[in-house]
Enzyme design. Structure first.
Site, PDB file in Angstrom:
ATOM      1  N   HIS A 443      47.085 108.787  90.533  1.00 12.81           N
ATOM      2  CA  HIS A 443      48.170 108.174  91.289  1.00 12.81           C
ATOM      3  C   HIS A 443      48.987 109.226  92.021  1.00 12.81           C
ATOM      4  CE1 HIS A 443      47.980 104.149  88.994  1.00 12.81           C
ATOM      5  NE2 HIS A 443      47.211 104.183  90.061  1.00 12.81           N
ATOM      6  N   ARG A 546      40.302  90.904 107.032  1.00 13.84           N
ATOM      7  CA  ARG A 546      39.465  90.487 105.893  1.00 13.84           C
ATOM      8  C   ARG A 546      40.093  89.224 105.300  1.00 13.84           C
ATOM      9  NH1 ARG A 546      38.873  96.472 104.859  1.00 13.84           N
ATOM     10  NH2 ARG A 546      36.658  96.910 104.748  1.00 13.84           N
ATOM     11  N   ARG A 582      37.644  88.029 110.650  1.00 13.81           N
ATOM     12  CA  ARG A 582      36.281  87.947 110.112  1.00 13.81           C
ATOM     13  C   ARG A 582      36.156  86.693 109.261  1.00 13.81           C
ATOM     14  NH1 ARG A 582      33.919  92.417 106.093  1.00 13.81           N
ATOM     15  NH2 ARG A 582      35.420  91.551 104.642  1.00 13.81           N
ATOM     16  N   GLU A 667      26.077  94.760 110.091  1.00 12.16           N
ATOM     17  CA  GLU A 667      26.092  95.355 108.749  1.00 12.16           C
ATOM     18  C   GLU A 667      24.712  95.440 108.149  1.00 12.16           C
ATOM     19  OE1 GLU A 667      29.898  93.782 106.474  1.00 12.16           O
ATOM     20  OE2 GLU A 667      28.943  92.223 107.665  1.00 12.16           O
ATOM     21  N   ASN A 690      30.152 100.456 106.194  1.00 11.89           N
ATOM     22  CA  ASN A 690      30.071 100.499 104.722  1.00 11.89           C
ATOM     23  C   ASN A 690      28.806  99.784 104.260  1.00 11.89           C
ATOM     24  OD1 ASN A 690      32.648 101.476 105.085  1.00 11.89           O
ATOM     25  ND2 ASN A 690      33.645  99.551 104.554  1.00 11.89           N
ATOM     26  N   ASP A 691      28.642  98.552 104.733  1.00 17.97           N
ATOM     27  CA  ASP A 691      27.444  97.814 104.328  1.00 17.97           C
ATOM     28  C   ASP A 691      26.203  98.335 105.041  1.00 17.97           C
ATOM     29  OD1 ASP A 691      27.952  95.909 102.289  1.00 17.97           O
ATOM     30  OD2 ASP A 691      29.285  94.873 103.673  1.00 17.97           O
ATOM     31  N   ARG A 701      26.691 100.374  97.304  1.00 16.59           N
ATOM     32  CA  ARG A 701      27.949 101.068  97.572  1.00 16.59           C
ATOM     33  C   ARG A 701      28.901 101.064  96.384  1.00 16.59           C
ATOM     34  NH1 ARG A 701      30.738  96.874 101.969  1.00 16.59           N
ATOM     35  NH2 ARG A 701      32.769  97.580 101.288  1.00 16.59           N
ATOM     36  N   CYS A 738      34.190  99.094 112.449  1.00 17.50           N
ATOM     37  CA  CYS A 738      35.313  98.743 111.565  1.00 17.50           C
ATOM     38  C   CYS A 738      35.053  99.196 110.138  1.00 17.50           C
ATOM     39  CB  CYS A 738      35.604  97.245 111.611  1.00 17.50           C
ATOM     40  SG  CYS A 738      34.203  96.239 111.114  1.00 17.50           S
TER      41      CYS A 738
END
Ligand code: PEP
Ligand code: MG
Length: 809
Positions: A443, A546, A582, A667, A690-691, A701, A738
């Site tokens: 943190h 999202r 999305r 993706e 990412n995907d 992932r 994105c």
């Protein structure tokens, strides 16, 4: 008022509670009851019910009956100190038991020798409970002991219903650490159920942050969520929704950046990005001295309660800050009231310890559990406990916390730092942090990133070699600190800092490269707060909303009106900036309970994204209707073929929308390879790197075992991006990114060189990426990008990209 017959859990001699050598029990502070001086070696269930708590030291067990009776049985006095030695648990939290079910087996001789007393209080814990004695003298286990009269309200109300469970694969990018643990506690509290998480041979009550952390659950772990009670199914859904949230956490540096780069100076691990120049200030924490013995149980209990009240109020105030800092402080608040933390502290006070000493010992005990978890990220939560310790001891001892005195602009060099120290030092104006210890997911690191202060951690002994007052270049992007740099090195670093500052300052002008090529800089959003943050840092729009945030953790999907209100609220914050919404990307490992999707062996390859929407026309229509009413652009996730896009366009047009506002999220390798086909109908393409990376490299992932290999700069991914841009260009369709690569400074020149014209990223990265974009010369970027496609590995691409950035020497 209802009544429950409580049978004797032990064979032995019944004694009044006043005979118990413990003021808390003897004074009736825990509730009415009796005590039993046991013979034998087994403790049995005193009624039909559910085990609602079982202390880690196995000396205390609580049960609840279906009609609401709640009972605590505390085997002996001071037995917590044995840490479970000499006591075996025969049941687990959540188990249903019948009167006479063996609960604990114990070594009576060992307890007699090691504990203050073996006399065992049997306490009714219902509010306002009364007991009517049914036996005196010697009693046999299972014989009626007393009648418990109570009003049958919660907590016992949770005891009804069947025990049920679900196996969940944890998608949380950093496993169950403090913030997800706090979210689980909050989800559990809202349900009428007793919820337990099981990981291997470890169990944790969902009501206890420290027990949850002690499970040592990392991302990709498979765990079982058990629940018993009326709300069991909803409770499991709510907890599972927290566990499967794969949303990357702001502030934690991407795994592929979190290794030290080459270069001069000392190497550490990047923890919060950025570059700073400043003089070293060595930072040491002062220890709070506490008295070991207290001034009476009642006085010390009062002291502890008052301190906890004060800290609770302070944390609540600080949590109002929102963002990562607010979330971390809220997690500390959940830890503060953790029953597993407080129980041994109370026990210590009753044996004469001062509140401060007991609190310190309690924190040490919980810290040891976390440190033993075998997971570095969970062990990093020890800092949070130590931070709580400092807060509570400060409140108990009345010491005023002095504001740190460090010259603004200096770089703090320390063995480690607690989260609250990072906040105080950042507020005092330090330029960055260099830590001998610490971890990139702590943190402290997240707070440093949130405050815009670079931090590197884990320098080890090398940190001791940094002399106080020496001039430092702290390059946290590369995980390096360079003491006493040359004038030439200083000039290079200063130029980089100036460029970044220029990027961070947004005067409303639209972003463009050095040769004037316009690049749209958008933000990824998942809430209204994100939208506020995006506007504050000059985002030109939203490239990825999202929408899952509205759909998870609930029993029924939001209807069109609710969606419309939420999308409108976010659009209103963005004003006239464009917003790309999305469509729902759930399914697979992001379950929504109201979607009756069967369990899948390979969720990432199963019914997720647009496949869910097409399988549930009502769901799709409600979301399309709300998006059309909001007037935003619509992006279709997980597309693998043109037919899927066309099906969504047909529904949207039928509902009054226009095909010209609908785009595709690229993706899957299939979408990248057929971008030219998709671009015939799509208004825009946006690459979800990412995907795309996980599917191109066949590396999950969320699986830490392959995390080191998941790098969007792998030439295979870059070639798919190049193919996407080339296919889209044939139809004049714009391409954005994105996914995480859009926020990666080394990737940006490559993406632009390949033809990407819009970048969407977490708001916190906008300033840094704006600076990178302004520096890009498009002709050079095109040559650079072409060359990257021919390199053999992601590492080779990163090395070349660092050289291209011109500041890695
Ligand atoms: C992506 O896959 O790159 C993306 C942005 O979508 P998410 O991370 O939400 O799956
Ligand atoms: Mg995705």
């Amino acid at each position: 008022m209802s009544g429950t017959i409580i049978c004797a859990p032990l064979t032995g001699l019944i004694r009044p509670l006043t005979d118990v050598p413990d003021a808390v029990f003897a004074g009736g502070m825990m509730g009415p009851g009796v005590a039993i001086d046991p013979v034998g070696d087994t403790l049995y269930a005193p009624f039909d019910g559910v085990v609602t708590a079982l202390h880690a030291a196995r000396h205390a067990v609580t049960l609840e009956s279906a009609d609401g009776a709640a009972l605590l049985i505390h085997l002996g006095i001071d037995t917590v100190a044995l840490g479970g030695s000499g006591i075996d648990a025969l049941v687990a939290i959540g188990d249903r038991v019948s009167v006479g079910t063996p609960l604990l087996r114990f070594d009576l001789d060992r307890l007699v020798c090691a504990a203050t007393a073996i006399v065992t209080p049997v306490i009714a814990t219902n509010e306002g409970a009364r007991i009517v004695s049914l036996a005196t003298g010697f009693v046999t286990a299972g014989a009626p002991l007393f009648r418990l009269e109570h009003d049958g309200v919660a907590p016992a109300a949770v005891a009804g219903g069947e025990k049920t469970f679900r196996t969940v694969t944890v998608a949380l990018p950093h496993g169950i650490h403090a913030r997800p643990a706090a979210a689980i506690v909050a989800a559990a509290r809202a349900r009428q159920a007793i919820i337990t998480l099981v990981h291997g041979d470890r169990r944790a009550a969902a009501s206890s942050v420290t027990e949850l952390l002690g499970l040592g659950v990392g991302t990709g772990a498979v765990i079982v969520v058990e629940a018993v009670g009326h709300d069991a199914l909803a409770a499991i859904d709510a907890v599972a929704a927290v566990l499967v949230d794969a949303t990357p956490e702001t502030g934690i540096m991407a795994a592929n950046l979190a290794t030290a780069g080459d270069g001069p100076g000392l190497a550490g691990v990047p923890a919060a990005p950025g570059l700073a120049i400043g003089r070293a200030v060595r930072w040491h924490r002062t220890t709070i001295e506490v008295a070991a013995r207290g001034e009476g149980v009642a006085a010390e209990m009062r002291r502890l309660d008052e301190a906890l009240d004060q800290v609770r109020a302070n944390l609540a105030d600080e949590a109002d800050a929102g963002g990562a800092r607010g979330a971390i402080v809220a997690a500390h608040g959940a830890m503060l009231d953790d029953p597993a933390l407080l129980a041994p502290i109370h026990a210590d006070i009753t044996t004469g310890a001062s509140a401060a000493a007991a609190y310190r010992a309690g924190i040490a005990m919980q810290s040891a559990l976390l440190a033993d978890s075998g997971d570095a990220r969970i062990a990093a939560r020890v800092d949070d406990l130590r931070d709580l310790e400092t807060r509570v001891l400060t409140a108990i001892t009345g010491q005023v916390r002095a504001r740190p005195v460090v010259p603004p602009g200096s770089i703090v060099v320390a063995a480690d730092l607690l989260p609250s120290e990072v906040v105080a030092l950042a507020d005092a104006g330090v330029a960055g942090f260099v830590l001998a210890g610490g971890g990139p997911t702590s943190h402290a690191a997240i707070l440093a990133a949130g405050a815009g202060r670079p931090m590197i951690v884990a320098l080890g002994d090398a940190a001791n070699g940094i002399a106080a007052d020496s001039l430092l270049i702290l390059d946290a992007d590369r995980g390096r600190v360079e003491p006493s740099p040359s004038a030439a090195r200083l000039a290079v670093a200063q130029a980089r800092i100036d460029r970044a500052a220029a990027g961070a300052s947004h005067d409303g002008t639209l972003a463009a490269t050095s040769d004037g090529t316009r690049i749209e800089l958008f933000a990824n959003l998942g809430s209204r707060d994100d939208a506020l943050a995006a506007v504050a840092v000059g985002a030109e729009g939203c490239g990825l909303l999202r929408t899952e945030f509205l759909f998870l953790d609930r029993a029924a999907p939001p209807d069109e009106a609710e969606q419309r209100a939420e999308y409108r609220a976010i659009a209103d914050i963005l004003g006239d900036r464009p917003m790309i919404l999305r469509l729902l990307d759930v399914g697979g490992d992001k379950p929504a309970p109201y979607l009756s999707l069967p369990p899948e062996e390979n969720p990432a390859l199963g019914v997720r994204g647009v496949r869910v929407s097409l399988a549930d026309p009502a769901l799709l229509d409600a979301q399309l209707g709300a998006a059309i009413a909001t007037g935003c652009r619509i992006m279709v996730p997980m597309v693998a073929s043109l037919a899927e896009l066309e099906a969504v366009i047909d529904r949207a047009v039928a509902l009054g929308g226009t095909a010209g506002s609908i785009g595709v999220m690229v993706e899957t390798p299939a979408a990248a390879m057929t971008a030219d086909l998709l671009a015939t109908r799509a208004a825009f393409l946006s690459i979800g790197t990412n995907d795309l990376t996980q599917y191109a490299l066949a590396m999950d992932r969320g699986n830490p075992a392959v995390a080191a290999g998941i790098d969007g700069l792998h030439p295979a991914v870059l070639r798919l991006i190049a193919q996407t841009c080339a296919g889209a260009a044939r139809h004049g369709t714009p391409v954005g990114v994105c996914g995480g690569l859009a926020a990666d400074a080394l990737a940006v020149p490559i993406l632009l060189g390949l033809g990407v014209t819009e970048l969407s990223m977490p708001p916190a990265r906008l300033g840094a990426i704006r600076a990178v974009v302004r520096d890009v010369d498009m002709a050079a970027a095109r040559n650079h990008a072409r060359a990257m496609l021919d390199l053999p590995s992601a590492a080779a691409v990163r090395a070349a990209a660092t050289r291209f950035a011109g500041d890695g020497e």
